[in-house]
Design an enzyme around this catalytic site. Structure first.
Site, PDB file in Angstrom:
ATOM      1  N   CYS A 106       0.926  -1.264  -0.013  1.00 52.10           N
ATOM      2  CA  CYS A 106      -0.170  -0.510   0.079  1.00 52.10           C
ATOM      3  C   CYS A 106       1.028   1.153   0.023  1.00 52.10           C
ATOM      4  O   CYS A 106       1.736   1.339  -0.194  1.00 52.10           O
ATOM      5  CB  CYS A 106      -0.841  -0.064   0.830  1.00 52.10           C
ATOM      6  SG  CYS A 106      -1.785  -1.180   1.427  1.00 52.10           S
ATOM      7  N   GLY A 140      -1.561   1.046  -4.405  1.00 56.54           N
ATOM      8  CA  GLY A 140      -2.735   0.638  -4.070  1.00 56.54           C
ATOM      9  C   GLY A 140      -3.911   1.484  -4.895  1.00 56.54           C
ATOM     10  O   GLY A 140      -3.946   2.292  -4.805  1.00 56.54           O
ATOM     11  N   ASN A 155       1.479   0.191   5.915  1.00 52.77           N
ATOM     12  CA  ASN A 155       2.163  -0.192   4.141  1.00 52.77           C
ATOM     13  C   ASN A 155       3.209  -1.120   4.681  1.00 52.77           C
ATOM     14  O   ASN A 155       4.011  -0.879   5.453  1.00 52.77           O
ATOM     15  CB  ASN A 155       2.913   0.766   3.941  1.00 52.77           C
ATOM     16  CG  ASN A 155       3.505   0.296   2.253  1.00 52.77           C
ATOM     17  OD1 ASN A 155       4.826   0.940   2.017  1.00 52.77           O
ATOM     18  ND2 ASN A 155       2.942  -0.830   1.784  1.00 52.77           N
ATOM     19  N   GLY A 156       2.847  -2.646   4.606  1.00 54.08           N
ATOM     20  CA  GLY A 156       3.702  -3.657   4.880  1.00 54.08           C
ATOM     21  C   GLY A 156       2.401  -4.850   5.341  1.00 54.08           C
ATOM     22  O   GLY A 156       1.287  -5.341   4.976  1.00 54.08           O
ATOM     23  N   TYR A 159       9.961  -2.877  -9.908  1.00 56.39           N
ATOM     24  CA  TYR A 159       8.603  -3.374  -9.787  1.00 56.39           C
ATOM     25  C   TYR A 159       8.131  -1.959  -9.181  1.00 56.39           C
ATOM     26  O   TYR A 159       7.564  -1.019  -9.963  1.00 56.39           O
ATOM     27  CB  TYR A 159       8.526  -4.473 -10.452  1.00 56.39           C
ATOM     28  CG  TYR A 159       6.709  -4.168 -11.046  1.00 56.39           C
ATOM     29  CD1 TYR A 159       6.599  -4.237 -12.639  1.00 56.39           C
ATOM     30  CD2 TYR A 159       6.052  -4.818  -9.667  1.00 56.39           C
ATOM     31  CE1 TYR A 159       5.352  -3.924 -12.344  1.00 56.39           C
ATOM     32  CE2 TYR A 159       4.520  -4.766 -10.932  1.00 56.39           C
ATOM     33  CZ  TYR A 159       4.332  -4.883 -11.287  1.00 56.39           C
ATOM     34  OH  TYR A 159       2.692  -4.598 -12.268  1.00 56.39           O
TER      35      TYR A 159
END
Length: 514
Positions: free
Chosen positions: A23, A50, A124-125, A279
């Site tokens: 995210c 996200g 995030n994670g 990426y």
């Protein structure tokens, strides 16, 4: 779906699912600024991380107001929604669900009650010990009643089963009635394992924290009248903030009227995600002083040295294969060209493709330039292969356009292992590199040859020490213990035993009286 930065590589086929991002998080403390709009634009810059849901929480010093919904940032918020979010502190989140379902109730920021008010948290994670944390929650707060606000579970209800690791973390931060949020967070964070880059706040203070490994990026920026925290540096750029530094692994920072203060809750053991360079991150992001675009171009150069081939043209798979393709062409001396045209107006759509369009597949988003590729020996550069379906369809399309030979070159090693730190790859059984040799994969996707960059070559291109990077998706060597391995990756928290019924997207919570 189209990614927020236009990169289509793993979303070219209707219904095909590629590696989904962690995210994006954003936080701002800026009295006198329109913090909701700063957060909106910050999330807009992080949309690639996200696309399932977005949310913003704002504090005016007395209460926290939250607005969140499913969809892209531009679909969730309009001018009136942002105007209603008035205050001087904000946290925001753009979500892809790696644990928990993708519905409204699991959108972030999440809310919880603290001793002095409210906490709003964005994460995030992925946590790797969420079940142990849920047990800790049950032990600490077994009987705390549900808050008055409908739609938000109490700590005890979360302990019995909610759908996200973020909800558990929020409840642990919020549940202690005898300590401030800052003190509780400093006490809880050493017990948290996995990947977490957090931005959270109460009515008066903005906080940010990063796991001891620093797996996911998190940066600090300075505004003329405040501070910004974000997942990636372009989110600082878009709101006019100057880059100050990265939040250090194991660091907790707090920003309020007294300024910025920093403490450490754990010793740093850096293991940044190498797939951010390959990426996930935007090309214009800087991580540990290295611009991602430069790393990807260098990966292409290394790839050309490791897997040379006689060919007429180097083309990328749009668009995240482009930097590596440029590097491959530079190093090999083979001309770089545009072999495919992307439909720039294909984005996330809620209209399912018809059977006819589904059969056309990749052509919905890409079309070959026949006069460019016909009769040519092509080097097609991509960033990774997951299942192989996208590459198979792409090669078939290029063959139909008249390509004489197709040599596929990949700027990362074979993906063989799932990620438990915030990337939703396919399951290990679905990963094409498991059980097939490189030659077998080439035959499966229809390529004349296939070459992957070596792990050492990929890491060298990042200019980061090998021991400071996590490459578990390529090697299976996980830097953080997987204590709940039998339950991780099963989405075992997708189906909550406690139903949570949202009342509306617009959630106001009055801070507790001091």
């Amino acid at each position: 779906m189209a990614r927020g930065d236009g990169r289509l590589n793993h979303d070219l086929l209707p219904g095909e699912k590629g590696p989904q991002d962690a995210c994006g998080v954003f936080g701002v403390w800026a009295p006198g600024e329109e913090v909701s709009k700063l957060t909106f634009y910050g999330l807009y810059a992080l949309q690639h991380r996200g696309q399932e849901a977005a949310g913003i929480a704002v504090s005016n010093g007395e209460q926290i107001l939250v607005f969140k919904d499913t969809g892209l940032v531009s679909q969730v918020f309009d001018e009136s929604a942002l105007e209603s979010l008035q205050g001087h502190i904000a946290v925001g989140h753009a979500r892809y669900s790696t644990t928990g379902g993708g519905g409204w109730q699991n959108a972030q920021p999440t809310l919880g009650d603290t001793a002095g008010g409210t906490v709003a948290l964005a994460h995030n994670g992925n946590l790797t010990n969420q079940f142990a944390l849920r047990d800790m929650l049950a032990e600490r707060y077994p009987e705390k009643p549900r808050p008055v606000l409908k739609g938000r579970p109490s700590p005890s209800e979360i302990a019995r089963g909610n759908t996200t690791d973020t909800a558990i973390l929020t409840a642990l931060f919020a549940g202690d009635p005898d300590h401030t949020l800052e003190a509780t967070a400093a006490e809880v964070l050493p017990h948290v394992q996995g990947a977490f880059s957090l931005v959270f706040m109460d009515e008066h203070t903005l906080y940010a924290a990063r796991d001891p490994q620093g797996i996911r990026p998190l940066v600090l920026g300075r505004l003329e009248r405040g501070w910004v925290v974000a997942s990636e540096t372009p989110a600082l750029d878009i709101v006019g903030a100057s880059f100050v530094r990265e939040i250090e692994p194991g660091e907790l920072i707090a920003i309020d009227a007294d300024g910025l203060r920093s403490t450490r809750f754990a010793e740093p053991k850096p293991k940044g995600c190498v797939f951010e360079y390959v990426y996930l991150a935007r090309p214009d992001t800087s991580i540990n002083g290295k611009v991602v675009q430069e790393a990807r171009v260098e990966m292409g150069r290394v790839l050309a040295r490791e897997h040379p081939v006689e060919a007429d043209l180097v083309i990328p798979t749009p668009e995240s294969g482009t930097p590596a393709a440029i590097g491959y062409a530079e190093e090999s001396g083979i001309p770089y060209g545009q072999g495919m045209v992307k439909n720039s107006y294909v984005g996330r759509t809620f209209i399912q493709p018809s059977q006819t369009i589904r059969q056309l597949g990749i052509r919905l988003k890409l079309n070959p330039l026949k006069h460019v590729v016909a009769g040519k020996r092509l080097v097609v550069v991509d960033d990774s292969i997951v299942r192989g379906n996208t590459q198979r369809a792409l090669i078939r399309m290029l063959r139909e356009a008249g390509a004489a030979e197709i040599h596929v070159r990949i700027s990362s090693p074979p993906v063989k292992w799932p990620c438990f730190y915030g990337i939703d790859f396919a399951t290990r059984a679905e990963l094409i590199a498991n059980g097939l040799s490189v030659e077998d994969i080439a035959q499966s996707i229809g390529a004349d040859s296939l070459g992957y960059i070596s792990a050492d070559g990929m890491i060298a291109a990042t200019e980061q020490p090998k021991e400071r990077l996590c490459s578990a998706c390529f090697t299976g060597e996980y830097p953080v213990p997987l204590n709940d391995l039998d339950r991780l990756g099963e989405r075992s928290m997708d189906k909550p035993r406690i139903p949570i019924t949202p009342v509306s997207r617009h959630d106001t919570h009055q801070g507790a009286q001091q």
